[in-house]
Design a protein around this motif. Structure first.
Motif, PDB file in Angstrom:
ATOM      1  N   ALA A 161       0.838  -1.208   0.000  1.00  0.00           N
ATOM      2  CA  ALA A 161       0.000   0.000   0.000  1.00  0.00           C
ATOM      3  C   ALA A 161       0.868   1.252   0.000  1.00  0.00           C
ATOM      4  CB  ALA A 161      -0.935  -0.006   1.207  1.00  0.00           C
ATOM      5  N   HIS A 162       1.912   1.247   0.813  1.00  0.00           N
ATOM      6  CA  HIS A 162       2.821   2.396   0.851  1.00  0.00           C
ATOM      7  C   HIS A 162       3.561   2.560  -0.476  1.00  0.00           C
ATOM      8  CE1 HIS A 162       1.760   3.065   4.852  1.00  0.00           C
ATOM      9  NE2 HIS A 162       2.790   2.555   5.505  1.00  0.00           N
ATOM     10  N   MET A 163       3.969   1.444  -1.072  1.00  0.00           N
ATOM     11  CA  MET A 163       4.669   1.523  -2.344  1.00  0.00           C
ATOM     12  C   MET A 163       3.745   2.030  -3.456  1.00  0.00           C
ATOM     13  SD  MET A 163       7.816   0.876  -1.916  1.00  0.00           S
ATOM     14  CE  MET A 163       8.263   0.810  -3.641  1.00  0.00           C
ATOM     15  N   PHE A 164       2.465   1.695  -3.367  1.00  0.00           N
ATOM     16  CA  PHE A 164       1.516   2.219  -4.356  1.00  0.00           C
ATOM     17  C   PHE A 164       1.390   3.740  -4.221  1.00  0.00           C
ATOM     18  CE2 PHE A 164      -2.822   3.525  -5.464  1.00  0.00           C
ATOM     19  CZ  PHE A 164      -2.834   3.167  -6.813  1.00  0.00           C
ATOM     20  N   ILE A 165       1.328   4.222  -2.989  1.00  0.00           N
ATOM     21  CA  ILE A 165       1.267   5.672  -2.764  1.00  0.00           C
ATOM     22  C   ILE A 165       2.535   6.338  -3.290  1.00  0.00           C
ATOM     23  CG2 ILE A 165       1.189   7.467  -0.981  1.00  0.00           C
ATOM     24  CD1 ILE A 165      -0.534   5.551   0.691  1.00  0.00           C
ATOM     25  N   ALA A 166       3.683   5.712  -3.051  1.00  0.00           N
ATOM     26  CA  ALA A 166       4.943   6.253  -3.557  1.00  0.00           C
ATOM     27  C   ALA A 166       4.966   6.263  -5.082  1.00  0.00           C
ATOM     28  CB  ALA A 166       6.114   5.439  -3.013  1.00  0.00           C
ATOM     29  N   LYS A 167       4.393   5.238  -5.702  1.00  0.00           N
ATOM     30  CA  LYS A 167       4.323   5.201  -7.161  1.00  0.00           C
ATOM     31  C   LYS A 167       3.480   6.351  -7.691  1.00  0.00           C
ATOM     32  CE  LYS A 167       2.707   2.453 -11.069  1.00  0.00           C
ATOM     33  NZ  LYS A 167       2.044   1.194 -11.527  1.00  0.00           N
ATOM     34  N   VAL A 168       2.341   6.613  -7.046  1.00  0.00           N
ATOM     35  CA  VAL A 168       1.484   7.734  -7.452  1.00  0.00           C
ATOM     36  C   VAL A 168       2.250   9.047  -7.329  1.00  0.00           C
ATOM     37  CG1 VAL A 168      -0.595   9.036  -6.879  1.00  0.00           C
ATOM     38  CG2 VAL A 168      -0.646   6.522  -6.871  1.00  0.00           C
ATOM     39  N   TRP A 169       2.948   9.218  -6.210  1.00  0.00           N
ATOM     40  CA  TRP A 169       3.722  10.446  -5.976  1.00  0.00           C
ATOM     41  C   TRP A 169       4.779  10.636  -7.067  1.00  0.00           C
ATOM     42  CZ3 TRP A 169       8.984  10.297  -3.910  1.00  0.00           C
ATOM     43  CH2 TRP A 169       9.518  11.572  -3.655  1.00  0.00           C
TER      44      TRP A 169
END
Length: 357
Positions: A161-169
């Motif tokens: 989940a955190h990596m997905f947020i980082a990908k969006v960023w």
């Protein structure tokens, strides 16, 4: 232009015709690690040159301005008191300027990257890049902070989940400025399969580009970066692995933590060069990442980044030049020999860089 005077390195002498009592003036001169000089009359040249002597001496011809390498024994010719009697008698200086350069490895990863002049457009693009990344980092970090308790309960090691947020960023930040082309996405292991990812390192922009791949791997980062507001805190929540580069104890702890994460299903990411290349050329690989892969028997996934060093050159992170980036994901390599994994991975990345010219 920065000029420093260092008497201990080399000398540059010029004849001063106004003074009858002296035939030369000793001027120590050093510019950015390059020391130039000529044989002073009646003066010993570098009496203790053994500390500074290099294997070859760069000779610059005064008349024609050409550059040649003189094959001579620096210790034998310059390590003892030397007098230029013939030139002194004729009141002339030597036709060669003898220089000792600290940049004898030009063309390697230690040399300066060939950069164009910084223009106003690149500066404004850089300002826009950091404005967007800062704005997005604030609210995405808050989202990450809210989700963190659930991530620790349900997915403590991968933290997808955190990596997905980082990908969006990263995607929202990079897309307005840089076009990214991916090649070999089919070579990526499944998201839940642990692996060791390795890549060449050219720019600060590399992190953003790699995050857009969307795989939940753990980066290795300097401990000082964790102190940065928002970004450092987000790295902590994502489970990025801290490392003190010159601390052997920290390096050992980092390797142990990587092995532990892989055994629990997570993936790790290394820049085996250890630092960014300053000239765009591939440096030597450290073996830590490959020893981890050999011990845990997981595949090594080589990735080649092309173009990031020209868009955001190392040492010039405030600018963002125009251009595109290519990400080449190569087929995974498996084996239990650290040396073989290291050399094969480097050869694959080097070949991809050479094909791009």
């Amino acid at each position: 232009m920065e000029v420093t005077f260092q008497p201990s390195h080399a000398v540059l002498c010029h004849k001063q015709s106004r003074f009858a009592s002296t035939s030369s003036l000793l001027l120590p001169f050093t510019y950015k690690g390059l020391s130039n000089g000529c044989s002073p009359c009646r003066w010993p040249i570098l009496a203790n040159l053994s500390k500074f002597a290099c294997r070859s001496v760069l000779c610059i011809q005064r008349k024609h301005g050409g550059i040649s390498w003189c094959n001579m024994d620096a210790k034998g010719d310059f390590g003892r008191p030397n007098y230029d009697i013939r030139l002194h008698s004729q009141h002339r200086l030597s036709r060669y300027a003898v220089g000792r350069s600290g940049l004898t490895e030009a063309g390697t990863a230690g040399a300066d990257y060939p950069l164009p002049e910084v223009n106003t457009v690149s500066k404004f693009r850089g300002m826009g890049f950091y404005a967007i990344t800062s704005f997005n980092a604030i609210y995405l970090f808050l989202l990450m902070l809210v989700a963190h308790p659930f991530v620790l309960l349900l997915d403590r090691y991968r933290r997808k989940a955190h990596m997905f947020i980082a990908k969006v960023w990263a995607t929202v930040t990079v897309t307005p400025f840089v076009k990214i082309k991916f090649e070999g996405l089919e070579n990526l292991p499944p998201p839940d399969a642990p692996a060791v990812y390795v890549s060449n390192h050219q720019s600060f922009l590399d992190i953003y580009v790699l995050l857009t791949i969307g795989r939940p791997f753990k980066f290795i980062s300097k401990t000082s970066i964790f102190l940065y507001p928002i970004v450092g805190w987000a790295m902590f929540l994502m489970g990025v692995i801290p490392l003190k580069r010159m601390d052997s104890k920290s390096q050992l702890e980092c390797l142990k933590r990587c092995i532990d994460l892989i055994k629990k299903g997570a993936s790790v990411f290394f820049f085996p060069e250890g630092t960014r290349s300053k000239d765009g050329k591939l440096g030597s690989f450290k073996k830590g990442a490959f020893s981890i892969a050999a011990k845990t028997k997981v595949p090594v996934v080589p990735i080649t980044l092309i173009g990031t060093g020209k868009i955001m050159p190392p040492g010039r992170e405030a600018i963002l030049n125009t251009g595109s980036v290519k990400v080449v994901i190569h087929k995974p390599i498996q084996g239990n020999d650290t040396e073989v994994l290291c050399s094969e991975s480097r050869n694959i990345i080097a070949d991809a860089l050479n094909r791009q010219g």
